[in-house]
Scaffold this active site. Sequence first.
Site, PDB file in Angstrom:
ATOM      1  CB  CYS A 130      86.419  52.301  52.112  1.00  0.00           C
ATOM      2  SG  CYS A 130      85.228  52.780  50.846  1.00  0.00           S
ATOM      3  CG  HIS A 131      83.464  47.837  49.470  1.00  0.00           C
ATOM      4  ND1 HIS A 131      82.488  47.045  50.019  1.00  0.00           N
ATOM      5  CD2 HIS A 131      82.813  48.937  49.025  1.00  0.00           C
ATOM      6  CE1 HIS A 131      81.316  47.641  49.906  1.00  0.00           C
ATOM      7  NE2 HIS A 131      81.498  48.783  49.303  1.00  0.00           N
TER       8      HIS A 131
END
Length: 465
Positions: free
Chosen positions: A175-176
Site C-alpha cells: 500500500c502506498h
Amino acid sequence: MNQNPQNLKICYIGGGSRNWAWVFMRDLTYERELGGTIYLYDIDTEAARANEIIGNRLMEEHNRGQWKFRAEPSLERALEGADFVLISILPGDFSEMAVDVHEPERYGIYQSVGDTTGPGGLMRALRTIPQYQRLAQAIKQAAPDAWVLNYTNPMTLCTQTLYAEFPEIKAFGCCHEVFGTQKLLIKIMEKYGWVPKGTVHRKEIHTNVMGINHFTWIDRASWKHQDLFPLYQQFAREYAETGFDEGGDDNWMNNFFASCERVKIDLFNRFGLIAAAGDRHLAEFCPPRWYLESPEQVRYWKFTLTPVSFRIQQREELKKKSRAYQEGKETMPVHHSGEEGIRQMKALLGLGDLLTNVNLPNRGQMPDLPLGAVVETNAFFSRDSVQPVITKGLPAEIRTLVLHHLTQYQGILEAARERNLEKAYRVFLNDYQIQKLSPQDARELFTSMTTKTLPSLGEDWGGYR
C-alpha cells in the site's frame, strides 16, 4: 529463488487492469536488471489481451524488449512455476461498489471510499474472500514457492485470507498511503525552510510505521537523523483550522482523491502520533460523528465523498485510452510511479536490501495486537526473506480503535469462509457506522446490500446461488 533475474516468470492476476497493471508496466520500463515473461490472467480475457499488446509495445520502445507480456486465459497455466504473483482485482463490478458506497446513504451513513471498513468495506470483503480462497488454493497447487504481492482492498482481509487458506504462502500486502505521508513531511520541511523545494526524495524520510492498513501510525520520523516530530507539531498547530492547501487546480474541491490534511492533523492533535494514510481512509476508521456524520461535516474537514459514478466515468475514459494505445494512435506516457513492487522483487532476488512498510501476519511486530492478525509495519527485505520490524506498539487510546476493526475483520473472515450470512450480519451490526441505526434498519440495510451484490458472484451464501 530463480537464479537468473533476466528469465523471471511473473503471474499478474487482474492482468486486464487499466490502473495497477499500467503502473507496473510503466515502472518496468526503467528496470534494467530484470527480465522475463509476465503472464496476464483476467476474467476479462479481452482486457488482458489488450494489455499484452500495450505492454509489449511499451517494452519494445523503452526497455529493449527485456520483458514479454502474454495474456493467459488459464489461471493454472499463468501461475505454474511463477517466481512472483501480483494480485490486483476488483471484486465484482462498479455496480456492486455503487451499492457498497451509496446504499448506506439512504440511512444517513456516508463513506468517503467504502472499500476497506464500514458497511461498504465489509460487504466488499464478503465478495472478495471467496475469490481469495480460490486464488490461495491455486497458488498452493501451481506456484507454492512464489512470492505473492497483494494490491487489492480490503488489504488486511485479502492478505489474511491467503494465509488462512495456505499458511505457508509467502505473501504480503502493498500500500502506498504511507508514501503520501512521507511526501507531506517533505512539503512541511520545505514550508518551514528546512530544505529547498525539490531537493529531498521520499526515500530519505525514515518513518517507523505501525497499525493496520489505511489506519497506520508513525511514532518516529526523521531526515538525516533530525527528528521531524517537533516540526510536525508546529505544522499541526498552525493548520488545525484551515488545513494545508497548496493551491492550484488540483485541490480537494476539484479532485475526489485530495484533501487539506485536516483529519490527519486533528488525529495528531488528539493522539500525538502521525496518522499515516489519506484523510478519506482515516475518517472511515473513526466513529462517524468525528468526520463523516454528514456531507456538510465532510466539507468542513475539507475532503470528499468519492462517488462511484466518477469511477465509472474514469473507467470509460481508460477504455478509450486502451483502444488508442492498442491501435498506435497514442503512446502511453512513461513516468515512474514511486511504487516499490519492483524494488521489493529485486530485494527478494538478492539484488539489494530494502526497508519498507508492508502488511504481514503479526508474529510479534505489533506486540499489543493479536498474533496472526495482518498488521502493517516496516519490514526488511533481503534474498528470499521478508522480516517485519518489531515495534513497541500503539498507545492504548489508538489501540482501542484499531482492535475494534481487527475484531470486525476476524468476524467477517469467519463468516465468509463459512458462507454464513447470519454471522456476517452480526458483525455488520457492530460496525461503528452501523451502530447509529436501529437493529431493524441495520437488518434492512444488510439485506438490501447482500441481495444486490452477492448473487452476481454465484457463491452459495445461505441460499444465494
